[in-house]
Design a protein around this motif. Structure first.
Motif, PDB file in Angstrom:
ATOM      1  N   THR A 106       0.538   4.339  -2.592  1.00 52.84           N
ATOM      2  CA  THR A 106      -0.003   5.609  -2.099  1.00 52.84           C
ATOM      3  C   THR A 106       1.056   6.565  -1.540  1.00 52.84           C
ATOM      4  N   ARG A 107       2.282   6.054  -1.305  1.00 58.39           N
ATOM      5  CA  ARG A 107       3.355   6.818  -0.648  1.00 58.39           C
ATOM      6  C   ARG A 107       3.001   7.191   0.790  1.00 58.39           C
ATOM      7  N   GLN A 108       2.106   6.445   1.386  1.00 61.65           N
ATOM      8  CA  GLN A 108       1.733   6.679   2.783  1.00 61.65           C
ATOM      9  C   GLN A 108       2.302   5.558   3.644  1.00 61.65           C
TER      10      GLN A 108
ATOM     11  N   THR B 235       2.547   3.745   7.549  1.00 67.26           N
ATOM     12  CA  THR B 235       1.775   3.539   8.771  1.00 67.26           C
ATOM     13  C   THR B 235       2.534   2.572   9.676  1.00 67.26           C
TER      14      THR B 235
ATOM     15  N   GLU C 248       0.825  -1.214   0.000  1.00 65.17           N
ATOM     16  CA  GLU C 248       0.000   0.000   0.000  1.00 65.17           C
ATOM     17  C   GLU C 248       0.860   1.265   0.000  1.00 65.17           C
ATOM     18  N   SER C 249       2.064   1.196   0.581  1.00 71.12           N
ATOM     19  CA  SER C 249       2.957   2.361   0.582  1.00 71.12           C
ATOM     20  C   SER C 249       3.522   2.604  -0.808  1.00 71.12           C
TER      21      SER C 249
ATOM     22  N   SER D  84       2.697  -0.610   7.856  1.00 69.41           N
ATOM     23  CA  SER D  84       3.757  -0.705   6.840  1.00 69.41           C
ATOM     24  C   SER D  84       5.116  -0.904   7.510  1.00 69.41           C
TER      25      SER D  84
END
Length: 283
Positions: free
Chosen positions: A199-201, A203, A195-196, A206
């Protein structure tokens, strides 16, 4: 904020595109002298200063939050001794880890008894799981949990470090341009959660994915991760591979139970990944 007159710079012990790292001696309020690692921006360009201030802000916030529970900081997170921002060179002053980083230590090992050697290194992974537990408590996403960013103290305790600057020190296949938003931004793609990548997010979940890759590095004695025999992968290529269900292969000699722990960290659904306390227990 520390005073520049209280810091004596020593030898250069590391450098990269964005930073210099020197050994230093810091005189504290009670006149004691402490050996520290001194990070400074390598040049005055935008990327260097962005990395410098990002790490400084994160470490100060982390230090302030940790102090509420432990005045000496968390034992498995590198200790911040202060910053120098009102004079040149601007510096981040960190705990000095006498034994260097975990990646280099892994690469130095002779693989005579793989299972036994991997077992002896797992205590380092246990230490970092405790660091991740603290980051989860504080809701902080590290963004680059990897063996290169784990330092080992003189008394053999591992500490999670590098909250912003370390990525410039290593190989060109480790950090690759994201190709999104800021073409100059370098990211550790093969350590990043699916997901990173999309989205470059980052958590706490992550962090767990990256921790799985760190365990893989331990079992592979510091080899660089690769998918389908490819070391340098673009972001779209890596996303495609992971979406098809491919994951890093089990390293030779790695116990099945340990590989199961890694795979649990790489589940596509972030909420299905184990929490740090569970990982600590399993390890």
């Amino acid at each position: 904020e520390r005073k520049a007159k209280d810091l004596t710079l020593g030898d250069l012990i590391g450098q990269g595109a964005f930073s210099f790292i020197r050994e230093g001696r810091l005189r504290t309020a009670n006149a004691d002298v402490t050996v520290v690692a001194v990070k400074s921006a390598r040049s005055k360009d935008r990327l260097c200063y962005r990395a410098f201030y990002r790490e400084a802000a994160m470490l100060v916030a982390l230090d302030e939050n940790c102090e509420e529970h432990n005045p000496d900081g968390h034992p498995n997170i590198i200790k911040l001794f202060g910053v120098i921002t009102r004079s040149r060179p601007r510096c981040i002053l960190l705990e000095y880890a006498a034994k260097g980083d975990l990646l280099q230590l892994l690469k130095q090992q002779t693989k005579n008894n793989v299972a036994c050697l991997v077992g002896s290194f797992l205590r380092y992974a246990v230490h970092i799981s405790r660091a991740l537990k603290e980051l989860r408590r504080l809701r902080i996403a590290h963004g680059d949990v990897a063996a290169r960013n784990v330092l080992i103290s003189g008394d053999d305790v591992t500490k999670l470090s590098d909250f912003g600057l370390a990525h410039d020190v290593y190989t060109t296949t480790t950090y690759i341009s994201s190709g999104k938003n800021d073409a100059e931004e370098l990211l550790p793609l093969k350590w990043m959660a699916l997901e990173s990548l999309e989205t470059r997010q980052f958590t706490c979940e992550s962090n767990t994915w990256s921790f799985g890759v760190l365990i893989w590095e331990i079992a592979a004695f510091g080899e660089e991760p690769g998918y389908q025999n490819e070391i340098r992968l673009s972001c779209p290529r890596l996303v495609g591979i992971l979406r098809q269900g491919y994951r890093l292969q089990k390293p030779p000699g790695c116990p099945d139970r340990l590989y199961d722990v890694m795979k649990s960290c790489w589940q596509e659904d972030p909420s299905a990944r184990p929490e740090p306390v569970e990982l600590e227990q399993k390890l």
